[in-house]
Motif scaffolding. Structure first.
Motif, PDB file in Angstrom:
ATOM      1  N   VAL A 270      -9.078   0.781   1.598  1.00 29.74           N
ATOM      2  CA  VAL A 270      -7.818   0.185   1.165  1.00 29.74           C
ATOM      3  C   VAL A 270      -7.531  -1.091   1.954  1.00 29.74           C
TER       4      VAL A 270
ATOM      5  N   VAL B 231       0.856  -1.188   0.000  1.00 31.14           N
ATOM      6  CA  VAL B 231       0.000   0.000   0.000  1.00 31.14           C
ATOM      7  C   VAL B 231       0.890   1.235   0.000  1.00 31.14           C
TER       8      VAL B 231
ATOM      9  N   ALA C 106      -3.333   4.685  -2.226  1.00 27.67           N
ATOM     10  CA  ALA C 106      -4.438   5.332  -1.518  1.00 27.67           C
ATOM     11  C   ALA C 106      -4.241   6.836  -1.698  1.00 27.67           C
TER      12      ALA C 106
END
Length: 270
Positions: free
Chosen positions: A217, A65, A128
């Motif tokens: 996310v 991420v 994100a």
């Protein structure tokens, strides 16, 4: 600086320098841009740190991420790079422009290294994105496989307004996502792309209210991690290569990939 995992345990960063922090929790890695005071503006030092983060991600990681602290994901290049004095310890754009062709090409290639590893075959990367994602920030989001955006997101490719071109690996994925004509219009005008347009054109996978971004996310990462790793790796390779193959070549690639999976599953059952 230590951060907390989802269950409250302290995570010690594997990297925390030059505006980039890398933490790993089991099969999930998180790369965070950590200079919110400057809206996560980018510099050669940050690009080198991003490349280093890629080298440090353990082989056990399946999902990465990418996020930015503060109101903006990344507002693009640090404008000091455009000044004659540049950033201390770094060549200014003027210095780079005065270097030889081979030296300049090598410098840009090094800058790009922080943007290339996000699409490697053994991980799925998720950006994100909230607030501004401009220029280099837009290209960094494009470097990832997937994008989840907050409803306040504003993408823009401003390089052409500065007399430059997008050169941090963003042009290939942008054309692949939205098509040549729209990509040209976005880049040549430098206009903002909102969350609604990003989802409608395929630039973003999902748009959510800002306060739901982290949760969305996490949910996507959990869904990706629930599937067998080797099946995800094979599927990603199939999809990534599809645009460069003919229909019949893709059929053959599917057969070969499925043969590997079937043999692997049969062997696992022995």
């Amino acid at each position: 600086m230590a951060t907390s995992s989802q269950d409250g345990q302290e995570l010690v960063p594997l990297l925390d320098k030059d505006g980039v922090r890398l933490t790993v929790e089991d099969t999930l890695a998180t790369v965070t841009l950590t200079n919110p005071e400057k809206r996560n503006a980018q510099s050669p030092a940050l690009w080198r740190a991003l490349a280093e983060a890629g080298r440090l991600v353990p082989g056990s990681v399946r999902v990465v991420v990418l996020r930015g602290e503060g109101k903006s994901f990344s507002a693009g290049l640090d404008r000091q790079m455009f000044t004659p004095e540049g950033i201390e310890g770094e060549p200014s754009f003027i210095d780079l422009a005065r270097s030889g062709d081979a030296e300049l090409d090598a410098a840009i290639a090094q800058f790009q290294e922080g943007f290339t590893w996000w699409r490697r075959s053994d991980v799925v990367s998720i950006a994100a994105v909230q607030g501004h994602a401009i220029g280099a920030g837009f290209q960094l989001a494009l470097a990832c496989d997937l994008r989840v955006v907050a409803d306040d997101v504003q993408f823009a490719m401003r390089e052409t307004s500065l007399g430059l071109v997008p050169d941090l690996t963003g042009t290939h994925p942008l054309v692949g996502l939205v098509g040549y004509a729209r990509a040209l219009e976005i880049c040549a005008t430098g206009r903002f792309v909102t969350a609604e347009e990003a989802v409608n054109t395929g630039l973003a996978n999902l748009a959510v209210p800002l306060d739901q971004l982290d949760g969305a996310v996490q949910d996507l990462a959990a869904a990706l991690l629930s599937a067998p790793r080797d099946a995800v790796i094979e599927t990603k390779a199939l999809l990534r290569g599809a645009q460069d193959r003919t229909y019949d070549e893709q059929r053959g690639a599917e057969r070969a990939a499925q043969t590997r999976r079937l043999r692997d599953l049969a062997g696992a059952g022995d």
